[in-house]
Write a protein that holds these residues in place. Structure first.
Motif, PDB file in Angstrom:
ATOM      1  N   UNK A  18      22.153  63.275  52.988  1.00 55.43           N
ATOM      2  CA  UNK A  18      22.497  64.686  52.771  1.00 55.43           C
ATOM      3  C   UNK A  18      21.401  65.226  51.862  1.00 55.43           C
ATOM      4  N   UNK A  19      20.340  65.767  52.470  1.00 53.45           N
ATOM      5  CA  UNK A  19      19.110  66.049  51.724  1.00 53.45           C
ATOM      6  C   UNK A  19      19.217  67.167  50.698  1.00 53.45           C
ATOM      7  N   UNK A  20      20.221  68.047  50.802  1.00 49.08           N
ATOM      8  CA  UNK A  20      20.335  69.147  49.843  1.00 49.08           C
ATOM      9  C   UNK A  20      21.578  69.023  48.956  1.00 49.08           C
ATOM     10  N   UNK A  21      22.151  67.833  48.876  1.00 50.58           N
ATOM     11  CA  UNK A  21      23.321  67.620  48.020  1.00 50.58           C
ATOM     12  C   UNK A  21      22.897  67.687  46.557  1.00 50.58           C
ATOM     13  N   UNK A  22      23.718  68.332  45.733  1.00 55.21           N
ATOM     14  CA  UNK A  22      23.450  68.437  44.303  1.00 55.21           C
ATOM     15  C   UNK A  22      24.070  67.238  43.595  1.00 55.21           C
ATOM     16  N   UNK A  23      23.228  66.311  43.158  1.00 60.10           N
ATOM     17  CA  UNK A  23      23.726  65.115  42.474  1.00 60.10           C
ATOM     18  C   UNK A  23      23.220  65.110  41.038  1.00 60.10           C
ATOM     19  N   UNK A  74      35.566  61.431  51.464  1.00 59.07           N
ATOM     20  CA  UNK A  74      34.306  62.161  51.593  1.00 59.07           C
ATOM     21  C   UNK A  74      34.518  63.644  51.301  1.00 59.07           C
ATOM     22  N   UNK A  75      33.900  64.123  50.228  1.00 62.43           N
ATOM     23  CA  UNK A  75      33.973  65.534  49.862  1.00 62.43           C
ATOM     24  C   UNK A  75      32.564  66.099  49.843  1.00 62.43           C
ATOM     25  N   UNK A  76      32.327  67.082  50.716  1.00 55.88           N
ATOM     26  CA  UNK A  76      31.005  67.703  50.811  1.00 55.88           C
ATOM     27  C   UNK A  76      31.082  69.156  50.374  1.00 55.88           C
ATOM     28  N   UNK A  77      29.961  69.669  49.903  1.00 54.92           N
ATOM     29  CA  UNK A  77      29.869  71.072  49.497  1.00 54.92           C
ATOM     30  C   UNK A  77      29.038  71.850  50.510  1.00 54.92           C
ATOM     31  N   UNK A  78      29.180  73.149  50.492  1.00 53.24           N
ATOM     32  CA  UNK A  78      28.386  74.006  51.367  1.00 53.24           C
ATOM     33  C   UNK A  78      26.905  73.774  51.149  1.00 53.24           C
ATOM     34  N   UNK A  79      26.161  73.662  52.259  1.00 50.23           N
ATOM     35  CA  UNK A  79      24.723  73.494  52.189  1.00 50.23           C
ATOM     36  C   UNK A  79      24.249  72.081  51.902  1.00 50.23           C
ATOM     37  N   UNK A  80      25.151  71.081  51.847  1.00 47.99           N
ATOM     38  CA  UNK A  80      24.731  69.697  51.585  1.00 47.99           C
ATOM     39  C   UNK A  80      23.845  69.137  52.699  1.00 47.99           C
ATOM     40  N   UNK A 110      19.826  70.368  44.810  1.00 49.20           N
ATOM     41  CA  UNK A 110      19.206  69.888  46.061  1.00 49.20           C
ATOM     42  C   UNK A 110      18.449  68.564  45.906  1.00 49.20           C
ATOM     43  N   UNK A 111      18.902  67.682  45.032  1.00 51.41           N
ATOM     44  CA  UNK A 111      18.228  66.394  44.851  1.00 51.41           C
ATOM     45  C   UNK A 111      18.527  65.408  45.970  1.00 51.41           C
ATOM     46  N   UNK A 112      19.639  65.605  46.676  1.00 49.45           N
ATOM     47  CA  UNK A 112      19.955  64.777  47.828  1.00 49.45           C
ATOM     48  C   UNK A 112      20.744  63.525  47.496  1.00 49.45           C
ATOM     49  N   UNK A 113      21.326  62.939  48.537  1.00 56.36           N
ATOM     50  CA  UNK A 113      22.127  61.729  48.382  1.00 56.36           C
ATOM     51  C   UNK A 113      22.143  60.958  49.691  1.00 56.36           C
ATOM     52  N   UNK A 114      22.500  59.680  49.588  1.00 61.07           N
ATOM     53  CA  UNK A 114      22.709  58.828  50.752  1.00 61.07           C
ATOM     54  C   UNK A 114      24.118  58.245  50.631  1.00 61.07           C
ATOM     55  N   UNK A 115      24.874  58.351  51.716  1.00 59.95           N
ATOM     56  CA  UNK A 115      26.227  57.807  51.766  1.00 59.95           C
ATOM     57  C   UNK A 115      26.212  56.543  52.612  1.00 59.95           C
ATOM     58  N   UNK A 116      26.941  55.519  52.172  1.00 62.78           N
ATOM     59  CA  UNK A 116      27.096  54.295  52.944  1.00 62.78           C
ATOM     60  C   UNK A 116      28.528  54.201  53.455  1.00 62.78           C
ATOM     61  N   UNK A 117      28.653  53.953  54.763  1.00 56.08           N
ATOM     62  CA  UNK A 117      29.957  53.829  55.398  1.00 56.08           C
ATOM     63  C   UNK A 117      30.069  52.482  56.086  1.00 56.08           C
ATOM     64  N   UNK A 118      31.285  51.991  56.160  1.00 56.08           N
ATOM     65  CA  UNK A 118      31.617  50.847  56.984  1.00 56.08           C
ATOM     66  C   UNK A 118      32.389  51.394  58.185  1.00 56.08           C
TER      67      UNK A 118
END
Length: 192
Positions: A161-166, A130-136, A170-178
């Motif tokens: 992560x509503x402000x992730x740059x994909x 998991x690598x996140x950026x500032x403001x994600x 700021x388009x956002x992303x959803x991460x799935x974890x087990x």
């Protein structure tokens, strides 16, 4: 944020809820109140605990201003199968682990008194993939998916992560974890 916790204290007459409160000694630090609601009348019956930095119902949390701890909540049931605790995911969109405002999610066990024990923290570098950026603002929303893959061994959690740059700013992303029964996360995928 609000999350139903079922009959956490096992008294048969109340249902418990977790409720986010923004300020806890510092602007937007965040805290979560665990309250009992009378099952018959819907009236508030008692405050069981407060989970946050410096609160008696908490593990040793080092929260700071603008962490927004508890700004998203998801009840996960009895993840560890011990029949004595219920597990809850707590989003902290302003957490600075890895980068300013990257965000985090805490996985905690709540006992019958509403006191919390931390199982794990999902943040940039934990798990290692998991690598996140500032403001994600990872942890903007959390949703428990149960045993999505049907393997019976792990349970799945979605984290926004509503402000992730994909695909743009700021388009956002959803991460799935087990998650294992001990709350250890494995990143499955990032959607965005």
């Amino acid at each position: 944020a609000l999350a139903w916790l079922g009959d956490l204290n096992g008294d048969g007459t109340t249902e418990e809820v977790a409720v986010y409160a923004s300020d806890n000694g510092a602007t937007a630090m965040g805290a979560v109140y665990v309250l009992s609601i009378d099952s018959a009348t819907g009236a508030a019956a008692a405050q069981l605990s407060v989970i946050g930095s410096g609160k008696s119902g908490s593990p040793s949390l080092s929260l700071t201003a603008n962490d927004n701890f508890g700004s998203s909540l998801a009840w996960m049931g009895d993840l560890d199968g011990d029949s004595t605790t219920q597990e809850v995911a707590f989003g902290a969109t302003g957490d600075d682990t890895g980068a300013t405002g990257a965000g985090a999610v805490y996985i905690m066990c709540l006992d019958a008194a509403g006191s919390a024990t931390q199982l794990s923290k999902l943040a940039s570098g934990t798990p290692s993939a998991l690598t996140l950026a500032g403001g994600d603002r990872f942890g903007y929303d959390v949703a428990w998916l149960g045993d999505l893959d049907g393997d019976g061994a792990a349970r799945e959690l979605a984290v926004g992560a509503d402000l992730r740059d994909v695909s743009g700013t700021d388009t956002g992303a959803v991460f799935l974890f087990s998650l294992s029964s001990a709350g250890v996360p494995t990143l499955i995928s990032e959607l965005g």
